[in-house]
Design a protein around this motif. Structure first.
Motif, mmCIF file in Angstrom:
data_model
loop_
_atom_site.group_PDB
_atom_site.id
_atom_site.type_symbol
_atom_site.label_atom_id
_atom_site.label_comp_id
_atom_site.label_asym_id
_atom_site.label_seq_id
_atom_site.Cartn_x
_atom_site.Cartn_y
_atom_site.Cartn_z
ATOM 1 N N VAL B 80 20.059 35.560 5.193
ATOM 2 C CA VAL B 80 19.627 35.636 3.794
ATOM 3 C C VAL B 80 18.352 34.809 3.676
ATOM 4 O O VAL B 80 18.302 33.654 4.106
ATOM 5 C CB VAL B 80 20.712 35.083 2.852
ATOM 6 C CG1 VAL B 80 20.222 35.095 1.409
ATOM 7 C CG2 VAL B 80 21.986 35.906 2.991
ATOM 8 N N HIS B 82 16.285 34.810 0.588
ATOM 9 C CA HIS B 82 16.124 34.286 -0.776
ATOM 10 C C HIS B 82 17.308 34.676 -1.654
ATOM 11 O O HIS B 82 17.804 35.798 -1.561
ATOM 12 C CB HIS B 82 14.854 34.840 -1.449
ATOM 13 C CG HIS B 82 13.598 34.434 -0.779
ATOM 14 N ND1 HIS B 82 12.960 35.226 0.155
ATOM 15 C CD2 HIS B 82 12.844 33.307 -0.904
ATOM 16 C CE1 HIS B 82 11.880 34.598 0.578
ATOM 17 N NE2 HIS B 82 11.782 33.443 -0.043
ATOM 18 N N LEU B 83 17.679 33.755 -2.525
ATOM 19 C CA LEU B 83 18.571 34.099 -3.628
ATOM 20 C C LEU B 83 17.674 34.345 -4.839
ATOM 21 O O LEU B 83 16.772 33.553 -5.104
ATOM 22 C CB LEU B 83 19.532 32.947 -3.944
ATOM 23 C CG LEU B 83 20.330 32.339 -2.782
ATOM 24 C CD1 LEU B 83 21.247 31.245 -3.319
ATOM 25 C CD2 LEU B 83 21.132 33.413 -2.072
ATOM 26 N N ILE B 90 19.844 39.400 -3.858
ATOM 27 C CA ILE B 90 19.449 38.538 -2.744
ATOM 28 C C ILE B 90 18.543 39.340 -1.828
ATOM 29 O O ILE B 90 18.573 40.573 -1.823
ATOM 30 C CB ILE B 90 20.668 38.027 -1.928
ATOM 31 C CG1 ILE B 90 21.436 39.204 -1.317
ATOM 32 C CG2 ILE B 90 21.578 37.172 -2.799
ATOM 33 C CD1 ILE B 90 22.425 38.790 -0.245
ATOM 34 N N THR B 92 17.524 39.746 2.227
ATOM 35 C CA THR B 92 17.944 39.395 3.581
ATOM 36 C C THR B 92 16.954 40.008 4.560
ATOM 37 O O THR B 92 16.111 40.826 4.172
ATOM 38 C CB THR B 92 19.347 39.966 3.914
ATOM 39 O OG1 THR B 92 19.220 41.362 4.213
ATOM 40 C CG2 THR B 92 20.311 39.810 2.754
ATOM 41 N N ARG B 96 17.199 44.162 0.625
ATOM 42 C CA ARG B 96 17.606 43.548 -0.636
ATOM 43 C C ARG B 96 18.990 44.075 -1.031
ATOM 44 O O ARG B 96 19.319 45.236 -0.787
ATOM 45 C CB ARG B 96 16.564 43.927 -1.690
ATOM 46 C CG ARG B 96 16.832 43.458 -3.104
ATOM 47 C CD ARG B 96 15.726 44.020 -4.014
ATOM 48 N NE ARG B 96 16.079 43.911 -5.422
ATOM 49 C CZ ARG B 96 15.584 42.982 -6.244
ATOM 50 N NH1 ARG B 96 14.715 42.093 -5.807
ATOM 51 N NH2 ARG B 96 15.946 42.959 -7.512
ATOM 52 N N LEU B 102 27.928 36.827 -7.194
ATOM 53 C CA LEU B 102 27.527 36.293 -5.886
ATOM 54 C C LEU B 102 28.382 35.075 -5.566
ATOM 55 O O LEU B 102 28.534 34.178 -6.405
ATOM 56 C CB LEU B 102 26.044 35.890 -5.920
ATOM 57 C CG LEU B 102 25.469 35.311 -4.618
ATOM 58 C CD1 LEU B 102 25.435 36.363 -3.515
ATOM 59 C CD2 LEU B 102 24.062 34.751 -4.843
#
Lengths: 54, 384
Positions: B80, B82-83, B90, B92, B96, B102
């Motif tokens: 991953v 970014h959150l 998210i 990965t 996306r 989550l």
């Protein structure tokens, strides 16, 4: 007599052997173990065990 | 319908899905993990030699079987990046994913001590099954292991290695083993039992330097003492994995801060549990143990299934898996003032932590006293 496996750590409860160290006599059926009993290896509750085929 | 997305396939992530499936069979679930996505028992990594298990044998359920069992999609070996909580998504390295809810079950990373020398980079830490496979591979044919840290994991590995006949030296800055868990007399009893099993402890010291020497290593402690080892294992503690959460603007203290519903304050569709979570608001509980994970997973599954549920933590004794000295510890609740009262038993030490009013609120049991764990545990005050 059946066996039950802890889904967290893999400990197997064998009805034939019981768990005498923790007050469960040999031959105790799974149904007869009190709900307060927990896995002697990792401590999870009886409800988290799963039955495995003998 | 957008899925519930779980980040992490350790005990926390898998237990949430397992509990959710008891309440909701249809909800789409995606589990994203850096690991291979199979299920194994992390507590058993530190006693696998005694139980005669290889790394391969420790894998309880391979990914395909687990995915079928949980009716979930598992995306293995996926990082991953970014959150994006504002977008309920998210990113990965495999694309996306948009989510409805989550769940951060990211675990913790081993702390590393700063150590000099050309052998420092070869120090191993075991935090998952893949690490354990490397450890066992390197252990093959070796006779002498140095362990940095005499905490729970260090002592469990030390005992396990002794059972396999391997020489073990354990180093710790503290003057005793299990420094954060045991009061002095219980610790002294524990130390003697492990020493009788052949563990060599070195207290009040730390390893400053590790140099390669032939096939193995030469360790230099901070007093200048020299020690040889074929393999060095670091077990000095864990740091909750908070990097992604912090970058996304979630509140982070020691862990990812969540309330008793395990929800993040700023993004109520984002939850956290397990070793990465700080539960009960800022300054809350960070408990990297099995039982708190199971309690949190059950509560969170209810919340995810539509019944908002607060997690409740009863007192949860921790069992130290050292066959040379059975040990169970129930730390007193955070912030409670009091004192330890220790008494010897037939072949052990029973220590009770009493609060200002003289009520027992915690315990440490070693040797024969450890059998009282369940009876005593039931009488301890709840943690949360």
């Amino acid at each position: 007599m059946k066996k039950y496996m802890c889904i967290v750590c893999g400990y197997v409860y064998d009805e034939v052997a019981g768990d005498p160290e923790h007050g469960i006599a040999a031959g105790t059926r799974w149904e007869d173990i009190p709900g307060s009993w927990s896995c002697p290896d990792c401590g999870v509750a009886k409800a988290d065990f799963e039955m495995v085929a003998v | 319908m957008k899925p519930v997305v779980i980040l992490g396939s350790g005990l926390a992530g898998i237990s949430v899905v397992r509990e959710l499936r008891k309440l909701d069979a249809a909800r789409p679930v995606i589990i994203v993990t850096l690991d291979d996505g199979g299920f194994y028992s992390k507590p058993n990594l530190s006693n696998a030699l005694a139980s005669g298990k290889s790394a391969v044998q420790l894998a309880l359920t391979p990914r395909e079987g687990l995915a079928a069992q949980l009716k979930a999609e598992i995306r293995p070996h996926t990082r991953v990046t970014h959150l994006l909580p504002a977008e309920s998504a998210i990113e990965t390295d495999g694309g996306r994913i948009e989510y409805e809810k989550l769940v951060l079950a990211l675990g913790a990373q081993p702390l590393r001590l700063p150590i000099e020398g050309d052998g420092a980079a070869a120090v191993l830490a075991v935090n998952n099954l893949a690490d354990y496979a490397v450890f066992r591979d390197r252990l093959e044919g070796r006779q002498r292991v140095a362990i940095l840290g005499a905490g729970l994991i260090g002592c469990e590995f030390a005992n396990d290695l002794r059972i396999a006949g391997i020489e073990v030296d354990v180093f710790d800055l503290a003057p005793q083993p299990l420094g954060r868990l045991l009061p002095p007399r219980a610790a002294e009893f524990f130390r003697r039992k492990l020493e009788a099993a052949g563990v060599r402890f070195h207290f009040d010291t730390s390893i400053a330097r590790i140099d390669r020497l032939g096939d193995g290593f030469r360790l230099t402690d901070k007093q200048g003492g020299s020690h040889a080892a074929d393999l060095v294992l670091s077990a000095v503690g864990l740091k909750p994995e908070t990097t992604l959460a912090q970058a996304a603007g979630l509140k982070v203290g020691r862990g990812i801060v969540v309330d008793r519903r395990l929800a993040s304050a700023d993004f109520p569709e984002v939850f956290a549990l397990g070793d990465c979570a700080e539960v009960g608001g800022a300054g809350g509980l960070v408990l990297p143990f099995v039982l708190p994970i199971m309690a949190a997973a059950r509560a969170l599954a209810k919340t995810l299934a539509g019944t908002p549920t607060d997690v409740a933590y009863p007192a949860m004794p921790v069992v130290v898996k050292t066959p040379a000295c059975p040990t169970a510890v129930c730390p007193p609740p955070a912030g409670v003032q009091g004192a330890w009262r220790e008494e010897p038993t037939a072949d052990g030490v029973k220590a009770l932590f009493e609060d200002a009013a003289g009520r027992p609120v915690g315990f440490a049991l070693t040797g024969s006293a450890a059998a009282e764990r369940q009876a005593l545990g039931a009488s301890m005050p709840a943690w949360l």
